[in-house]
Write a protein that holds these residues in place. Structure first.
Motif, short mmCIF file in Angstrom:
data_model
loop_
_atom_site.label_atom_id
_atom_site.label_comp_id
_atom_site.label_asym_id
_atom_site.label_seq_id
_atom_site.Cartn_x
_atom_site.Cartn_y
_atom_site.Cartn_z
N TYR A 192 -14.01 -6.26 2.75
CA TYR A 192 -13.01 -5.70 1.82
C TYR A 192 -11.92 -6.73 1.59
N VAL A 193 -11.75 -7.13 0.32
CA VAL A 193 -10.72 -8.08 -0.06
C VAL A 193 -9.54 -7.29 -0.62
N MET A 194 -8.43 -7.28 0.10
CA MET A 194 -7.30 -6.49 -0.32
C MET A 194 -6.67 -7.07 -1.58
N GLY A 195 -6.28 -6.18 -2.49
CA GLY A 195 -5.60 -6.60 -3.71
C GLY A 195 -4.11 -6.35 -3.57
N ALA A 196 -3.61 -5.39 -4.36
CA ALA A 196 -2.18 -5.06 -4.26
C ALA A 196 -1.87 -4.30 -3.00
N GLY A 197 -2.89 -3.74 -2.35
CA GLY A 197 -2.68 -2.98 -1.13
C GLY A 197 -3.11 -1.54 -1.29
N ASP A 198 -3.97 -1.07 -0.40
CA ASP A 198 -4.38 0.33 -0.40
C ASP A 198 -4.87 0.67 1.00
N ASP A 199 -5.15 1.94 1.24
CA ASP A 199 -5.56 2.40 2.57
C ASP A 199 -7.03 2.76 2.64
N ILE A 200 -7.82 2.32 1.66
CA ILE A 200 -9.24 2.65 1.65
C ILE A 200 -9.97 2.11 2.89
N SER A 210 0.81 -1.22 0.00
CA SER A 210 0.00 0.00 0.00
C SER A 210 0.84 1.27 0.00
N ASN A 211 2.18 1.14 0.12
CA ASN A 211 3.03 2.32 0.12
C ASN A 211 2.97 3.02 -1.24
N LEU A 212 2.69 4.30 -1.21
CA LEU A 212 2.64 5.10 -2.42
C LEU A 212 3.44 6.38 -2.21
N SER A 213 3.51 7.19 -3.23
CA SER A 213 4.13 8.50 -3.17
C SER A 213 5.62 8.40 -2.81
N ASP A 214 6.11 9.27 -1.92
CA ASP A 214 7.56 9.39 -1.74
C ASP A 214 8.20 8.15 -1.11
N VAL A 215 7.49 7.46 -0.24
CA VAL A 215 8.07 6.23 0.32
C VAL A 215 8.18 5.17 -0.77
N LEU A 216 7.23 5.17 -1.72
CA LEU A 216 7.35 4.27 -2.88
C LEU A 216 8.57 4.66 -3.71
N LEU A 240 12.23 2.17 8.16
CA LEU A 240 13.17 1.39 7.35
C LEU A 240 12.46 0.89 6.11
N VAL A 241 13.02 1.18 4.94
CA VAL A 241 12.48 0.70 3.67
C VAL A 241 13.46 -0.34 3.15
N THR A 242 13.03 -1.57 3.13
CA THR A 242 13.94 -2.65 2.72
C THR A 242 13.13 -3.87 2.32
N ARG A 243 13.82 -4.86 1.85
CA ARG A 243 13.25 -6.15 1.50
C ARG A 243 14.41 -7.12 1.46
N GLU A 244 14.14 -8.39 1.57
CA GLU A 244 15.23 -9.36 1.64
C GLU A 244 16.16 -9.28 0.44
N ASP A 245 15.61 -8.96 -0.73
CA ASP A 245 16.43 -8.95 -1.95
C ASP A 245 17.03 -7.58 -2.23
N LEU A 246 16.79 -6.60 -1.35
CA LEU A 246 17.23 -5.24 -1.61
C LEU A 246 18.20 -4.76 -0.55
N GLY A 247 18.72 -3.56 -0.79
CA GLY A 247 19.45 -2.86 0.24
C GLY A 247 18.46 -2.22 1.20
N SER A 248 18.88 -1.17 1.86
CA SER A 248 18.00 -0.54 2.84
C SER A 248 18.27 0.95 2.90
N PHE A 249 17.22 1.69 3.22
CA PHE A 249 17.38 3.10 3.48
C PHE A 249 16.22 3.53 4.34
#
Length: 889
Positions: A688-696, A79-85, A654-663
């Motif tokens: 509500y059935v979540m799809g890709a992710g949102d904050d609705i 659900s992350n969008l905008s600058d964190v995305l 922290l913005v990261t994932r197992e396959d990525l770096g981090s910042f």
């Protein structure tokens, strides 16, 4: 780790960059002075196959400039969008770049969403000089021989950002050489630079395997197999591109075999070397990219350094000799040592020469690059390694396993002390003398280490030194150097530190470096260097050892959760605000937390004491906030934590994932409140059935609706009859297998009297092929990108526009980024189109909101971008969405 890939702490090096394969790559780079720069608009636009062919296959120093970080796009995995995305996509792109073997740069313009024209793009980007200036800066810094635009700069490119990137690149080709353009860069010390050739891409459409001869100048086979990669260049590039999961690239593949990419030469200052058909074989045809060719670049000034061409020619022979010995890397060490010593000598002589400052700075830049490549090659040939590890807890833990992530010291804060253990390993068959070992730290830091004297390390042995550090009170935090105050309205980033401008991220704060001598190679000591980032190892949730570059963060993170709150003016004059406070200190601290409120507002209590006892502890503190008046409008409230007179008013994630770096992504401790005049049916239960992710769902709950999240995996066994309405989140059919498998159950729910609201999906072919709608309808890629585009209500008598809220034209005011995307373009007569809108100069789009009676219930498809509007608190969008959920027969 190569510093080009260090900005976000990319995971472990690729095997193709180590051992004999890594040495062969280093020698390819040493054997050419060619430099290439490609310009694209967003992450995933890049021609990865071409970049990998040039950078890895031919050793070309290659740079990718991506104008924005893709922060305006959709997110297929969360659900992350905008600058964190944007931070996440920058990390994903850096992981891809590691496979391509290229450097990365960005401009300061942001992705504001889909644009249908370069004119709109430039208008949003404050004119074309903002992005152009950054592009010129990168050209003047990197100094490419060849500039390549990924796109054509025509309507064929589709996205307005794509077109703009090529238009800008074409202008930058000449502008970078003009000292009158962006003279502030010249005043700051940059020199004008004229690349030799400029190419455009997308001349025959993406993925074209054939192209008319008169449409291209250069045809490259990126499917050519490389022995060190074990596959074709484009296949290897695809392994990198698959890290861009937020773009939906996780499972993308390209079959082995020929794969062609085409480029057209459209501007050049080098004499053309075209064959009789007007074609070239290489980007660098007509450009001398040999080492001696550096001397010829001096023109008349070459006479001032008569020794240069011959000396560089001899170095070319060293590279060739090292290449002949590459099957036994240790044998390549001798010619590489000669090469390194020769390059160092040339550098010293050039510094003392009388050639012009512009020519000197250019040559020194290129020689420095060759010195770095020679150092890398010699380190690989000698099989030496260096690591710098934070010892968690401040104790010597060399014999113990890494701690779990929660216990690992991955972040430090001002005033904190910690230890760094630096280990240099001699994996060669030669004794190596360490002349210097240091920990490179920012200005103002002090390090205390064991005493180091020149020390000879025997083959197979290692040298280990421990440093004790204290983080200064004014230490700079590990954070992006750019920000937007209001991402919903701003399309240009504010640059907080110009010295980092165009870099992906500020480089990590701490790095270890060892200088060592190889005494027995050539009868005289040859000095070499090796560097490593300071990292913290830890065990992840599945017990795998990972590491993360040490980051400097504030002692406390303060966040208002969530960052946006939507309040119905009909639900009373108070709300609850939750503030999350997290400590990064390993000691007891007491603080006082307060809210800064708009005039007339008050909170109960006015302040609260907060006690945090250890690092990683998080406290959630709640305030009841009373609003002054309940008229529709917007307000902002902030939280401030006071600890011993030091105030903290921002949070970091922290913005990261197992396959990525981090910042780390930072945001002010503020909550934007949108007070909306919206009535909700309190007796309606919504699933509500979540799809890709949102904050609705969060927003719906805030305005008083009864919302329950339904797991897609359990959709088949869940009793849907308990709900009046079921909503499928964005991209639900694209991302949730359970939704596809239980589509008939969802239609049966409608037939029995329920309301089903289906939001946009991007997999057009799969959606249409799945026949998921109750009556025939065809999804398209049609969209309305102008958020101010007029909207016409086609069925004004329909209850969707009357219950429980009256919808008028004003409800389409204040929308953000776009009206909608992935509209239907064909539908059965059972469907009724409820709205119409279109971008300027285009035909009306009526497939963005369709409604059909099915059995006893209602089926609704909407491509309107509610997933952006509701979290942004757009009043009209909130009212209309509630009405859609409340639709009845």
């Amino acid at each position: 780790m190569d510093p080009r890939f260090a900005y976000s702490g990319v995971p472990a090096e690729l095997p193709q960059d180590q051992g004999a394969a890594g040495l062969r790559l280093a020698l390819r780079r040493l054997g050419t002075t060619a430099r290439l720069m490609q310009v694209v608009a967003h992450p995933d636009d890049e021609d990865g196959g071409m970049l990998t062919l040039e950078a890895r296959g031919r050793g070309v120093s290659t740079l990718l400039m991506t104008l924005n970080r893709g922060e305006g796009g959709q997110n297929k995995i969360g659900s992350n969008l905008s600058d964190v995305l944007g931070v996440l996509r920058a990390e994903e792109l850096l992981a891809s770049d590691q496979y391509y073997g290229v450097q990365e740069r960005f401009s300061r313009v942001a992705d504001f969403g889909f644009s249908k024209s370069p004119e709109e793009t430039f208008q949003k980007w404050g004119g074309h000089d903002v992005a152009l200036g950054d592009m010129v800066r990168v050209i003047r810094t990197f100094r490419p021989d060849v500039l390549v635009a990924r796109f054509s700069g025509t309507d064929r490119d589709g996205h307005g950002h794509h077109q703009a990137s090529s238009i800008l690149a074409k202008e930058a080709f000449r502008a970078a050489a003009d000292p009158k353009r962006f003279p502030e860069q010249i005043a700051a010390g940059l020199e004008p630079w004229q690349a030799k050739k400029f190419y455009i891409g997308n001349v025959c459409g993406f993925g074209a395997m054939t192209c008319p001869d008169d449409q291209w100048t250069l045809k490259l086979n990126t499917g050519e197999r490389d022995a060190d990669l074990g596959m074709g260049y484009v296949q290897f590039a695809m392994l990198g591109l698959r890290h861009q999961m937020s773009q939906g690239a996780a499972n993308w593949t390209i079959d082995p075999g020929d794969r062609f990419t085409f480029y057209k030469l459209v501007d050049s200052v080098a004499p053309p070397k075209l064959d009789r058909d007007g074609h070239e074989k290489d980007f660098f045809d007509g450009i001398d990219t040999s080492l001696p060719g550096l001397a010829e670049r001096l023109g008349a000034e070459e006479s001032k350094v008569p020794w240069l061409a011959e000396g560089l020619g001899g170095m070319g022979a060293d590279v060739a000799e090292a290449g002949e010995s590459v099957k036994d890397p240790a044998r390549a060490a001798k010619p590489l040592a000669f090469l390194l010593r020769g390059l160092s000598t040339v550098r010293l002589q050039l510094e003392q020469s009388s050639i012009s400052s512009a020519a000197k700075s250019d040559l020194l830049m290129r020689i420095d690059e060759k010195i770095g490549q020679a150092e890398t090659g010699l380190n690989l040939a000698l099989n030496v390694s260096l690591e710098a590890v934070v010892e968690s807890g401040g104790r010597n833990t060399r014999a113990s396993a890494p701690p779990k992530e929660a216990d690992a010291l991955t972040t430090v804060s001002p005033g904190q002390e910690f230890l760094v253990a630096v280990k240099f390993h001699n994996g060669s068959k030669l004794p190596l003398t360490v002349d210097g070992l240091k920990l490179e730290v920012p200005a103002g830091w002090n390090t205390i280490s064991e005493r180091i004297r020149p020390e000879t390390i025997k083959p197979g042995d290692e040298l280990r030194v421990t440093f004790r550090l204290r983080v200064p009170k004014d230490a700079a935090y590990t954070r992006p150097y750019w920000h937007r105050d209001d991402p919903e309205t701003e399309s240009i980033n504010h640059i907080d530190n110009e010295k980092y401008a165009t870099l992906p991220f500020p480089p990590p704060a701490l790095q270890a470096r060892v200088t060592y001598a190889v005494p027995s190679i050539s009868g005289a000591n040859v000095a070499n260097r090796i560097a490593a980032l300071v990292v913290t190892p830890f065990l992840d949730d599945v017990g795998k050892v990972r590491s993360r570059p040490l980051a400097v963060v504030p002692a406390f993170s303060v966040m208002l959760e969530p960052g946006t709150q939507v309040i119905s003016t009909h639900n009373g004059s108070s709300s609850t605000v939750t503030v999350g406070v997290t400590s990064n200190l390993q000691r007891l601290e007491h603080g006082v937390l307060r809210l800064e409120l708009p005039e007339g507002w008050r909170s109960e209590p006015a302040e609260q004491a907060v006690e945090l006892t250890h690092r990683g502890e998080k406290k959630e503190v709640q305030f009841k906030v009373f609003l002054a008046g309940m008229q529709e409008g917007r307000a902002t409230l902030r939280a401030v934590l006071d600890v011993a007179g030091e105030k903290y008013g921002e949070g970091y994630t922290l913005v990261t994932r197992e396959d990525l770096g981090s910042f780390y992504y930072y945001q002010p401790a503020r909550q934007r409140v949108s007070m909306v005049d919206v009535r909700v049916p309190h007796d309606l239960k919504v699933g509500y059935v979540m799809g890709a992710g949102d904050d609705i769902p969060t927003v719906l709950a805030q305005v008083g609706m009864d919302v329950t999240l339904i797991s897609a995996e359990k959709l088949g066994s869940d009793d849907l009859s308990r709900f009046g309405t079921i909503v499928l989140g964005i991209r639900a059919y694209d991302t949730q297998k359970g939704v596809v498998e239980n589509n008939q159950k969802l239609l049966d729910f409608v037939s029995a009297g329920g309301t089903l609201v289906v939001q946009y999906n991007a997999g057009v072919g799969d959606f249409n092929g799945g026949h998921f709608t109750p009556y025939s309808a065809e999804l398209s890629r049609a969209r309305v990108s102008v958020e101010e585009a007029p909207v016409e209500i086609l069925a004004p008598e329909d209850q969707v526009f009357h219950y429980p809220n009256t919808i008028t034209a004003r409800d389409f005011d204040g929308w953000v980024q776009e009206r909608g995307l992935y509209f239907m373009d064909k539908w059965d007569e059972h469907f009724e189109a409820l709205l119409s809108c279109h971008d300027p100069g285009e035909d009306a789009q009526k497939g963005g909101l369709l409604k059909a009676k099915y059995g006893k219930g209602i089926y609704i498809y909407t491509g309107y971008a509610f997933f952006r509007q509701l979290p942004a608190g757009v009043p009209g969008a909130v009212r209309l969405y509630v009405n859609l959920l409340s639709a009845k027969q």
